[in-house]
Motif scaffolding. Structure first.
Motif, PDB file in Angstrom:
ATOM      1  N   ALA A 426       0.803  -1.199   0.002  1.00  0.00           N
ATOM      2  CA  ALA A 426      -0.350  -0.611   0.054  1.00  0.00           C
ATOM      3  C   ALA A 426       0.838   1.067  -0.105  1.00  0.00           C
ATOM      4  CB  ALA A 426      -1.068   0.202   1.458  1.00  0.00           C
ATOM      5  N   TYR A 427       0.215   2.153  -0.205  1.00  0.00           N
ATOM      6  CA  TYR A 427       0.798   3.180  -0.402  1.00  0.00           C
ATOM      7  C   TYR A 427       0.271   4.925  -0.817  1.00  0.00           C
ATOM      8  CZ  TYR A 427      -0.627   3.653  -5.220  1.00  0.00           C
ATOM      9  OH  TYR A 427      -1.229   3.900  -6.614  1.00  0.00           O
ATOM     10  N   GLY A 428       0.306   6.025  -0.153  1.00  0.00           N
ATOM     11  CA  GLY A 428       0.024   7.402   0.161  1.00  0.00           C
ATOM     12  C   GLY A 428      -0.142   8.584   0.010  1.00  0.00           C
ATOM     13  N   LEU A 429      -0.491   9.068  -0.690  1.00  0.00           N
ATOM     14  CA  LEU A 429       0.496  10.743  -0.847  1.00  0.00           C
ATOM     15  C   LEU A 429      -0.722  11.661  -0.736  1.00  0.00           C
ATOM     16  CD1 LEU A 429       0.738   9.530  -5.235  1.00  0.00           C
ATOM     17  CD2 LEU A 429       3.112   9.862  -2.757  1.00  0.00           C
ATOM     18  N   SER A 430      -0.878  12.795   0.055  1.00  0.00           N
ATOM     19  CA  SER A 430      -1.158  13.460   0.397  1.00  0.00           C
ATOM     20  C   SER A 430      -0.993  14.647   0.897  1.00  0.00           C
ATOM     21  CB  SER A 430      -2.466  13.527   1.059  1.00  0.00           C
ATOM     22  OG  SER A 430      -2.003  12.853   1.935  1.00  0.00           O
ATOM     23  N   HIS A 431       0.633  14.014   1.957  1.00  0.00           N
ATOM     24  CA  HIS A 431       1.468  15.683   2.352  1.00  0.00           C
ATOM     25  C   HIS A 431       2.331  16.324   1.240  1.00  0.00           C
ATOM     26  CE1 HIS A 431       1.261  14.722   6.593  1.00  0.00           C
ATOM     27  NE2 HIS A 431       1.278  13.464   6.262  1.00  0.00           N
ATOM     28  N   THR A 432       2.398  17.948   1.564  1.00  0.00           N
ATOM     29  CA  THR A 432       2.298  19.250   1.045  1.00  0.00           C
ATOM     30  C   THR A 432       4.202  19.122   0.956  1.00  0.00           C
ATOM     31  OG1 THR A 432       2.109  20.569   2.377  1.00  0.00           O
ATOM     32  CG2 THR A 432       0.149  19.610   0.651  1.00  0.00           C
ATOM     33  N   ASN A 433       4.538  17.892   1.710  1.00  0.00           N
ATOM     34  CA  ASN A 433       6.311  18.356   2.374  1.00  0.00           C
ATOM     35  C   ASN A 433       6.749  17.306   2.754  1.00  0.00           C
ATOM     36  OD1 ASN A 433       8.581  19.432   2.628  1.00  0.00           O
ATOM     37  ND2 ASN A 433       7.941  21.461   2.974  1.00  0.00           N
ATOM     38  N   ALA A 434       7.482  16.579   3.503  1.00  0.00           N
ATOM     39  CA  ALA A 434       8.602  15.849   3.665  1.00  0.00           C
ATOM     40  C   ALA A 434       8.312  15.280   4.322  1.00  0.00           C
ATOM     41  CB  ALA A 434       9.951  15.995   3.368  1.00  0.00           C
ATOM     42  N   VAL A 435       7.705  14.095   4.782  1.00  0.00           N
ATOM     43  CA  VAL A 435       7.169  13.326   5.480  1.00  0.00           C
ATOM     44  C   VAL A 435       8.497  12.871   6.582  1.00  0.00           C
ATOM     45  CG1 VAL A 435       5.911  11.266   6.636  1.00  0.00           C
ATOM     46  CG2 VAL A 435       5.595  12.637   3.644  1.00  0.00           C
TER      47      VAL A 435
END
Length: 919
Positions: A426-435
């Motif tokens: 699984a993967y997720g993409l919604s942050h606007t900067n480095a996690v």
């Protein structure tokens, strides 16, 4: 109570280490294919392929970087070249340098190679010359000139009878040298960029060259002409010819023609048919890579291959990547068999993985995630992130973990318990900067929480059924702007109801985890710098935070007040975890130290020092018996809790001490002094040895018994006894025993034997001043006794006046009749010595003499020895038969004076012998 039967931890020891062993440069595999030789700065590491352990380390004394090396074809000799222009020949199995000589080259050596007979080694220098050395007869045999620029490739023809050498330099040509005539036979021109590798056919008639101009050339060595030019469409770093008799149908080889494998900038192995210049097989890329990634040809791609090495005996291939990873493939299917990480760069996070903590997952200064098997150090490299991975966390069961990276993405990975293979599920993409931080749920595998440099916290729900074949896309359930600056750390409580976050804004916050979202409960304020880590106690309602101000704090979850502060690190505290059921803390800092704290006492129990740089990663195993640390020095260390082991060893040691003490008491009681003394020395207890010496000296004929006992000791026991004497001699209470032992040793042992003892000279230097001090003290004591003796004589003369009138003789004998050491000029001869005792005239004359002596003492200072002699002269002329009761009363004083004089005489002899030995 949780701590009723709990034992606090006291120490950890290093169980294993994953160290960097390759930092770029040449790699070579031994002929027996058991060892791999890799350059790492100023040393060559020898890696055992089957275990992944470094078994030998070859290092130059001058600490200069090694530029090249070569291993002989019989695996016996290793020759290294350094920037100091020195060549060294090594017996690498013993890690011993057998010979070194100057390389004659004016600049460092760039390439090296042994001939098939292992007698000649060729060195190609950056000065454009090639030199051949006979390692048996130890001289330079050839000096080949004509190359332009750096000679980066030298290789002998596999047929030793041909005596041919091939080389390549910056002119992109391949020179063929005839070693019989030391002449260049021809220059093979085909490439328009650097030639990287050469491979010869089994009959030695065909050669394939690879270059960075994206072509491979097939050469006919008989005619010295090009047979075929094969465009491979990538910069090729290595080429290997396949055995024409082998079955390689699984990789597209359908006929018996000439086939070869290339490795290059695309990071994939490809099989080519030389006759048709056609690619018949391409290695399957990792499943996580997209098709767009496969088509790119980046020069700085970390997956690009830099070396391709054949392991012909076992039908394997070894490749080296630009990120210093070494992969071993099994032919004919090109299946990955082993992976080794040569250099981890900066380790940013590390966690235990697997049901029995059999693996560790590591995030380094790379977009790849590395999963190490602790048993073999074999590594599985996971692709998926496109930028540096910053943080990791593992779910409770140990087979599922999550990662976050600078590419603003979150990924969830699943490890197969049987095969150990890891896949992204699984993967997720919604942050606007480095996690920068991630935390997993504790009770169930239901959600993950991430903290980012965009100052937000997101909660991600996980699907119930995760498949290894398809990747699920995650969506954030909750997003909350949590802090004013970067969120450095997040942690989930053991009951999955609370969430803690730490930030660069110097605060930590407590949140409720509900279905409707995050609710702020309170703020923890008190740190003077940014908060690097937060962690919940597994048993108490307590939160631990660590900060860049060097402090670790415990906070109550009810009132948000600071309960305790732990200070001991000299720099930022980067990680904090609870151990021992929440009663102790482990912290790691920028000072490279790991500290173990007991919460109840605020005491630092142990400081562990195994790293040279910031310790970013710290994790405790589920069984609470191990921990793993990862540092910016590229080292990963696995630690074992040795509290129980040390306690058991201490108990066993105490039991052994008790048994030996009882045995010693029995030996003393049985008067077996030799065995008692040997046992006391073996226990390394100077006080016990002193007790045995005192017991020996209290027996009859103590001097003879002491001599017999000491002379029967072994040499190492005498060394220990001499060392103890130095300590005893510093104390006036024990100096008599020390001097007695020294008298025996100095009298019966020759100086040559004494000087062979370890530290003898230092011991003698420590003995001399204290012995002189004891001698001075005895001299002062004798002076005082002489004065008391004189006063006693005067008192007795006054008290016996009446009896002298009654013609009773007075006993004028002194308290002590010391034996004179020497005759002095101040002594006056007396004629009364030959007269009868009791003569009153002699008595009066002797009293007058005593008075004269007393006047001389007042006029000048007389040494203790001279006074003893003078008194002895007076005593010989003044003894009478009268007043026997007074004479008997002074017998004890006489014995004391005798012992003092005897000790003084012995110490004078000992001092003279000590000074002789010391000089």
């Amino acid at each position: 109570m949780a701590t009723a039967n709990l034992q606090f931890k006291t120490n950890y020891s290093v169980l294993s280490k994953i160290e960097p062993f390759y930092k770029g440069g040449k790699v070579q595999v031994s002929k027996d294919e058991q060892f791999m030789f890799c350059i790492s700065g100023s040393h060559v590491n020898v890696l055992e392929i089957c275990t992944g352990k470094i078994v030998h380390r070859i290092e130059h004394d001058d600490q200069e970087d090694i530029t090249s090396f070569a291993l002989s074809c019989d695996d016996e000799l290793l020759v290294t070249a350094s920037r100091a222009l020195l060549l060294k020949q090594w017996d690498w199995k013993q890690a011993q340098c057998t010979r070194s000589w100057k390389a004659i080259h004016t600049v460092p050596v760039a390439s090296m190679s042994f001939d098939p007979t292992s007698t000649l080694v060729a060195t190609g220098g950056c000065d454009g010359t090639i030199k051949l050395w006979d390692v048996v007869k130890q001289y330079c045999t050839h000096n080949l000139k004509g190359s332009s620029g750096v000679v980066h490739l030298v290789q002998f023809h596999p047929d030793a009878q041909k005596l041919q050498l091939f080389s390549s330099s910056l002119d992109y040509g391949i020179r063929m040298w005839d070693l019989r005539s030391s002449q260049c036979v021809c220059v093979l021109q085909s490439h328009f960029s650097a030639v990287t590798d050469l491979s010869f056919s089994g009959d030695g008639q065909t050669m394939i060259s690879s270059g960075r101009d994206k072509i491979c050339t097939v050469w006919d060595l008989k005619t010295q002409n090009v047979k075929r030019t094969v465009p491979v469409y990538e910069a090729v770093e290595g080429v290997v010819l396949l055995n024409e008799e082998g079955d390689f149908s699984e990789i597209g080889v359908q006929n018996k023609g000439l086939h070869f494998i290339t490795a290059g900038s695309k990071g994939l192995l490809r099989v080519w048919e030389a006759s048709t210049a056609r690619c018949v097989f391409t290695q399957v890329p990792p499943a996580t890579l997209t098709s767009s990634d496969d088509g790119e040809d980046k020069e700085d791609d970390p997956r690009s291959l830099t070396y391709l090495l054949p392991l012909a005996n076992s039908s394997r291939l070894a490749t080296v990547t630009a990120e210093h990873n070494i992969l071993i493939y099994q032919l004919p299917a090109l299946m990955t068999q082993q992976q080794f990480v040569g250099y981890n760069d900066e380790v940013l996070d590390v966690k235990f993985l697997g049901k029995a903590d059999s693996h560790i997952v590591v995030a380094t200064n790379s977009c790849q995630i590395k999963v190490f098997e602790l048993q073999t150090n074999s590594c599985q490299i996971l692709y998926g992130h496109t930028d540096i991975v910053l943080s990791l966390d593992v779910f409770k069961k140990g087979s599922l973990f999550a990662s976050c990276a600078k590419d603003r993405s979150v990924r969830v990975w699943q490890m197969d318990d049987d095969s150990g293979q890891v896949h992204c599920v699984a993967y997720g993409l919604s942050h606007t900067n480095a996690v920068g931080s991630i935390a997993c749920s504790k009770l169930k595998e239901s959600f993950i929480v991430t903290g980012s440099q965009d100052c937000t916290i997101k909660v991600w729900d996980l699907p119930q059924n995760l498949s290894n074949t398809e990747q699920e896309q995650l969506t954030a359930r909750t997003t909350e702007k949590a802090h004013d600056k970067d969120v450095n750390s997040v942690a989930v409580s053991p009951n999955d109801k609370l969430l803690a976050s730490g930030s660069q804004d110097r605060t930590a916050k407590l949140w409720t985890l509900g279905v409707e979202g995050l609710g702020l409960l309170g703020v923890f304020r008190g740190h003077r710098r940014g908060v690097w880590a937060v962690s919940f106690s597994p048993v108490d309602q307590v939160l631990a935070t660590s900060s860049a101000d060097g402090a670790t704090k415990l906070w109550g979850l009810q009132d948000f007040g600071c309960l305790k502060t732990f200070e001991g690190h000299d720099a930022s505290v980067l990680k904090v975890v609870f151990v021992s059921r929440g009663t102790q803390l482990l912290t790691s800092g920028s000072d490279g130290l790991v500290k173990l704290w007991t919460i109840k006492t605020n005491e630092c129990v142990k400081t562990l020092d195994a790293h040279q740089d910031k310790v970013w990663g710290l994790h405790n195993s589920r069984k609470d018996d191990k921990m793993v640390t990862g540092s910016a020095d590229s080292n990963i260390t696995v630690w074992q809790d040795v509290t129980k082991v040390e306690l058991a060893e201490e108990q066993a040691k105490q039991e052994d001490q008790i048994i030996k003490q009882q045995e010693l008491s029995n030996l003393l009681h049985e008067k077996k002094y030799l065995k008692a003394l040997g046992l006391a020395i073996s226990l390394d207890q100077p006080h016990t040895v002193l007790t045995v010496i005192k017991a020996i000296r209290q027996t009859e004929k103590s001097e003879e018994l002491l001599e017999r006992t000491l002379l029967k000791l072994r040499q190492d026991q005498k060394e220990s006894l001499l060392r103890y004497c130095v300590v005893w001699n510093t104390n006036a209470r024990n100096c008599h025993q020390a001097q007695a032992v020294l008298r025996v040793l100095l009298t019966h042992l020759p100086p040559e034997e004494l000087l062979q003892y370890q530290g003898t000279r230092a011991h003698l230097e420590g003995l001399i001043p204290y012995t002189e001090r004891h001698m001075q003290r005895i001299g002062n004591l004798m002076q005082s006794s002489m004065f008391l003796n004189y006063m006693w004589q005067k008192m007795r003369v006054v008290g016996t006046t009446a009896r002298m009138d009654q013609d009773e003789e007075m006993d004028t004998s002194p308290l002590g009749s010391a034996q004179p050491f020497s005759v002095t000029d101040k002594e006056k001869p007396s004629d009364c010595g030959d007269k009868e005792e009791g003569d009153s005239d002699c008595e009066e004359e002797e009293m007058a003499n005593g008075s004269n002596v007393n006047e001389e003492e007042g006029a000048e200072e007389v040494s203790a020895t001279n006074k003893a002699s003078a008194v002895r002269t007076r005593q010989n002329g003044a003894q009478t038969n009268g007043n026997h009761s007074d004479s008997d009363g002074s017998s004890e004083d006489e014995g004391e004076d005798k012992s003092v004089d005897h000790m003084a005489f012995k110490e004078m002899n000992i001092i003279s012998k000590l000074e002789t030995l010391a000089s």
